[in-house]
Design an enzyme around this catalytic site. Structure first.
Site, PDB file in Angstrom:
ATOM      1  CG  HIS A  30       0.137  -3.925  -2.797  1.00 33.71           C
ATOM      2  ND1 HIS A  30       0.850  -4.244  -3.913  1.00 33.71           N
ATOM      3  CD2 HIS A  30       0.250  -2.575  -2.661  1.00 33.71           C
ATOM      4  CE1 HIS A  30       1.388  -3.152  -4.434  1.00 33.71           C
ATOM      5  NE2 HIS A  30       1.043  -2.118  -3.679  1.00 33.71           N
ATOM      6  CG  ASP A  76      -3.279   3.191  -0.469  1.00 39.29           C
ATOM      7  OD1 ASP A  76      -2.448   2.274  -0.477  1.00 39.29           O
ATOM      8  OD2 ASP A  76      -3.179   4.190   0.267  1.00 39.29           O
TER       9      ASP A  76
HETATM   10  P1  GDP Z   1      -3.233  -1.200  -3.114  1.00 43.32           P
HETATM   11  O1  GDP Z   1      -2.151  -0.562  -2.331  1.00 43.32           O
HETATM   12  O2  GDP Z   1      -3.457  -0.537  -4.438  1.00 43.32           O
HETATM   13  O3  GDP Z   1      -3.083  -2.684  -3.267  1.00 43.32           O
HETATM   14  O4  GDP Z   1      -4.587  -0.957  -2.275  1.00 43.32           O
HETATM   15  P2  GDP Z   1      -4.756  -1.079  -0.659  1.00 43.32           P
HETATM   16  O5  GDP Z   1      -4.792  -2.513  -0.282  1.00 43.32           O
HETATM   17  O6  GDP Z   1      -3.779  -0.224   0.035  1.00 43.32           O
HETATM   18  O7  GDP Z   1      -6.152  -0.358  -0.469  1.00 43.32           O
HETATM   19  C1  GDP Z   1      -7.310  -0.834  -1.058  1.00 43.32           C
HETATM   20  C2  GDP Z   1      -8.323  -1.137   0.063  1.00 43.32           C
HETATM   21  O8  GDP Z   1      -9.599  -1.293  -0.503  1.00 43.32           O
HETATM   22  C3  GDP Z   1      -8.043  -2.433   0.792  1.00 43.32           C
HETATM   23  O9  GDP Z   1      -8.499  -2.320   2.103  1.00 43.32           O
HETATM   24  C4  GDP Z   1      -8.883  -3.452   0.014  1.00 43.32           C
HETATM   25  O10 GDP Z   1      -9.241  -4.569   0.803  1.00 43.32           O
HETATM   26  C5  GDP Z   1     -10.088  -2.622  -0.314  1.00 43.32           C
HETATM   27  N1  GDP Z   1     -10.754  -2.960  -1.586  1.00 43.32           N
HETATM   28  C6  GDP Z   1     -10.190  -3.272  -2.778  1.00 43.32           C
HETATM   29  N2  GDP Z   1     -11.113  -3.386  -3.743  1.00 43.32           N
HETATM   30  C7  GDP Z   1     -12.309  -3.120  -3.159  1.00 43.32           C
HETATM   31  C8  GDP Z   1     -13.652  -3.030  -3.641  1.00 43.32           C
HETATM   32  O11 GDP Z   1     -13.952  -3.202  -4.816  1.00 43.32           O
HETATM   33  N3  GDP Z   1     -14.620  -2.693  -2.729  1.00 43.32           N
HETATM   34  C9  GDP Z   1     -14.335  -2.464  -1.424  1.00 43.32           C
HETATM   35  N4  GDP Z   1     -15.317  -2.129  -0.624  1.00 43.32           N
HETATM   36  N5  GDP Z   1     -13.083  -2.551  -0.936  1.00 43.32           N
HETATM   37  C10 GDP Z   1     -12.086  -2.858  -1.784  1.00 43.32           C
HETATM   38  P1  IMO Z   2       0.578   1.390  -2.378  1.00 44.10           P
HETATM   39  O1  IMO Z   2       1.498   0.520  -3.193  1.00 44.10           O
HETATM   40  C1  IMO Z   2      -0.473   5.394  -1.053  1.00 44.10           C
HETATM   41  C2  IMO Z   2       2.816   8.196  -0.369  1.00 44.10           C
HETATM   42  C3  IMO Z   2       3.067   8.647   1.052  1.00 44.10           C
HETATM   43  C4  IMO Z   2       3.593  10.040   0.791  1.00 44.10           C
HETATM   44  C5  IMO Z   2       4.428   9.850  -0.471  1.00 44.10           C
HETATM   45  C6  IMO Z   2       5.911   9.645  -0.224  1.00 44.10           C
HETATM   46  O2  IMO Z   2       0.014   0.713  -1.193  1.00 44.10           O
HETATM   47  O3  IMO Z   2      -0.445   2.037  -3.260  1.00 44.10           O
HETATM   48  P2  IMO Z   2       7.324   7.562   0.656  1.00 44.10           P
HETATM   49  O4  IMO Z   2       7.251   6.811   1.963  1.00 44.10           O
HETATM   50  O5  IMO Z   2       7.097   6.705  -0.532  1.00 44.10           O
HETATM   51  O6  IMO Z   2       8.554   8.396   0.543  1.00 44.10           O
HETATM   52  O7  IMO Z   2       6.097   8.621   0.745  1.00 44.10           O
HETATM   53  O8  IMO Z   2       3.902   8.712  -1.123  1.00 44.10           O
HETATM   54  N1  IMO Z   2       2.808   6.718  -0.569  1.00 44.10           N
HETATM   55  C7  IMO Z   2       1.711   6.000  -0.777  1.00 44.10           C
HETATM   56  N2  IMO Z   2       0.408   6.361  -0.774  1.00 44.10           N
HETATM   57  N3  IMO Z   2      -0.128   4.121  -1.342  1.00 44.10           N
HETATM   58  C8  IMO Z   2       1.164   3.747  -1.368  1.00 44.10           C
HETATM   59  O9  IMO Z   2       1.561   2.520  -1.783  1.00 44.10           O
HETATM   60  C9  IMO Z   2       2.145   4.688  -1.036  1.00 44.10           C
HETATM   61  N4  IMO Z   2       3.495   4.655  -0.942  1.00 44.10           N
HETATM   62  C10 IMO Z   2       3.872   5.908  -0.675  1.00 44.10           C
HETATM   63  O10 IMO Z   2       1.882   8.649   1.808  1.00 44.10           O
HETATM   64  O11 IMO Z   2       2.528  10.902   0.463  1.00 44.10           O
HETATM   65 MG    MG Z   3      -1.828   0.333  -0.473  1.00 45.88          MG
END
Ligand code: GDP
Ligand code: IMO
Ligand code: MG
Length: 432
Positions: free
Chosen positions: A41, A13
């Site tokens: 994502h 994340d």
């Molecule tokens: P990913 O799994 O690595 O693609 O990340 P996620 O989408 O799960 O989580 C990132 C969160 O942060 C999302 O809600 C994005 O919209 C938000 N986000 C990403 N970059 C920024 C940033 O620079 N500033 C803020 N405030 N939010 C961001």
């Molecule tokens: P993105 O791509 C954050 C974490 C779960 C748990 C561990 C194992 O959005 O960054 P799983 O379901 O994969 O067997 O869970 O990994 N986890 C993530 N945490 N971002 C993710 O994906 C995750 N995918 C799995 O919360 O701790």
């Molecule tokens: Mg994510």
């Protein structure tokens, strides 16, 4: 560089999706190579927010080719639904831009049931998985009894393989986990239906990738999860079941080493979050932690769970840098730190009087580590509108310089908000 790997440098994340979405302005091909729909994502374009679980984030720009590689585990229902959502929200005109590896393994309904039942049984010792069946699907793959996407193309063969795989998994669900198994019919019909819906997408994606490389196309590799969740190098057993570090790119997309010049870019938040259980040395349990949750909107994109928050951990980041061979950083969510003073960076751990700068393998040691912090002055300015590095307040520039010094890696991209445009490119990774 012809290729850029976008990898999570923390516990997931970090904002990988938004970085990929931004960089597809300059790249026609995006590849997912590991994980499954445990990933969430998020991309924000104008006032539209899109969360992708399986389809690479390149799909949000017209004409970009999106490959789902052999290393991904695919729940076909999720894929079908995601494609439908992309169509209805106007991002996808037709499916020609998505190709799915015939070698990718399928996540079956029993995998998901095993994942959930096993977590319930673990009680307090649970991993906190996303409950999407990821681990059990990779287990079947490693056990050599899994079903692959390509199997959907031959219904008779699929039925035979399903019968064998189901028998093993039903026995485990019923005898070990005390749950209810599935009948063949319950799974066969819907899966043949998914098969007919995604038939046109199934291809040898490694070959398509190779053709694109030969054409000279720029390629983005979109990692899922993060380095600290890597099956080998992460905080085992509180990890996911795939190789999330850079080696996963090669095995998970069928890319041969040296086929293209490739820069690894680690995505890191300006602080740390973790969702699910497991040690997290810089975790905050105070008002600052709550503030990071609120200001950063730290709720999971897949499960909606509140993310645990803490300060940026340079011990973990340097470990991720070494494992991935990072050549650059994409630093996200720096805007979230506005108003905090001081801003803390964990530069080492203290364990029983000893100073550690290497990330320990032993979770018992890791869970007893106390971070050693270096404090930097904060800033109060709202950074959301900044588009040039020269417009950043001096304290932010100082923070960036210190992160670069402590990691030895240049910050190439800075993200100051969730919206696509809220990005400062310090140096284009394709031009490095
Ligand atoms: P990913 O799994 O690595 O693609 O990340 P996620 O989408 O799960 O989580 C990132 C969160 O942060 C999302 O809600 C994005 O919209 C938000 N986000 C990403 N970059 C920024 C940033 O620079 N500033 C803020 N405030 N939010 C961001
Ligand atoms: P993105 O791509 C954050 C974490 C779960 C748990 C561990 C194992 O959005 O960054 P799983 O379901 O994969 O067997 O869970 O990994 N986890 C993530 N945490 N971002 C993710 O994906 C995750 N995918 C799995 O919360 O701790
Ligand atoms: Mg994510």
């Amino acid at each position: 560089m012809q290729g850029v790997g976008i990898l999570g440098a923390q516990w997931g994340d970090e904002g990988k999706g938004r970085v990929v979405d931004f960089l597809t302005e300059k790249a026609p091909v995006v590849v997912r190579y590991q994980g499954g729909n445990n990933a969430g994502h998020t991309c924000v374009i104008g006032n539209q927010k899109i969360v992708l679980h399986l389809v690479p984030s390149g799909i949000l720009r017209p004409g970009r080719l999106c490959l789902i590689g052999n290393g991904v585990v695919v729940n076909p229902q999720v894929l079908v639904e995601e494609i439908a959502r992309l169509k209805s929200s106007g991002f996808l005109e037709n499916e020609d831009r998505i190709r799915l590896s015939d070698r990718a393994h399928l996540i079956m309904p029993y995998h998901q049931r095993i994942d959930v039942l096993r977590e319930e049984r673990r009680g307090a010792a649970k991993i906190g998985t996303t409950g999407r069946g990821i681990g059990p699907a990779y287990e079947d793959k490693a056990r050599r009894s899994g079903l692959r996407v390509g199997d959907l193309l031959d219904p008779e063969e699929f039925k035979k393989k399903l019968a064998v795989n189901l028998e093993e998994n039903n026995a485990y669900i019923e005898k070990v986990l005390g749950g209810k198994g599935f009948t063949l019919g319950e799974i066969l019909e819907p899966f043949l239906d998914f098969g007919s819906k995604i038939r046109g997408l199934i291809a040898d994606t490694s070959r398509i990738l190779d053709q694109e490389i030969k054409k000279g196309s720029r390629i983005l590799f979109e990692g899922a999860q993060g380095s600290m969740l890597d099956l080998d190098h992460g905080t085992y057993p509180f990890v996911t079941s795939s190789v999330t570090t850079s080696g996963g790119i090669f095995s998970g997309s069928g890319l041969g080493y040296g086929r293209l010049s490739l820069l690894m870019v680690g995505v890191t938040k300006a602080y740390t979050t973790r969702v699910g259980a497991g040690p997290f040395p810089t975790e905050l349990f105070d008002k600052t932690g709550d503030r990071l949750v609120e200001a950063g909107g730290e709720f999971g994109a897949t499960t909606g769970r509140r993310r645990r928050t803490g300060w940026l951990d340079l011990v973990a980041l340097n470990y991720a840098s070494r494992l991935n061979g990072l050549g650059g950083l994409a630093l996200t969510k720096i805007d979230v730190l506005s108003g905090l003073d001081p801003i803390r960076l964990a530069v080492a751990y203290r364990y029983k009087g000893e100073r550690l700068t290497e990330f320990p393998a032993d979770l018992k040691i890791l869970s007893e580590c106390q971070p050693e912090y270096e404090d930097l002055p904060g800033w109060r300015e709202d950074l959301g509108a900044v588009r040039r590095i020269s417009d950043l307040p001096p304290a932010v520039r100082r923070y960036l310089a210190r992160v670069e010094e402590l990691t030895g890696i240049p910050v190439l991209i800075l993200s100051l908000g969730a919206e696509r445009g809220q990005t400062v490119v310090i140096r284009d990774p394709f031009e490095v």
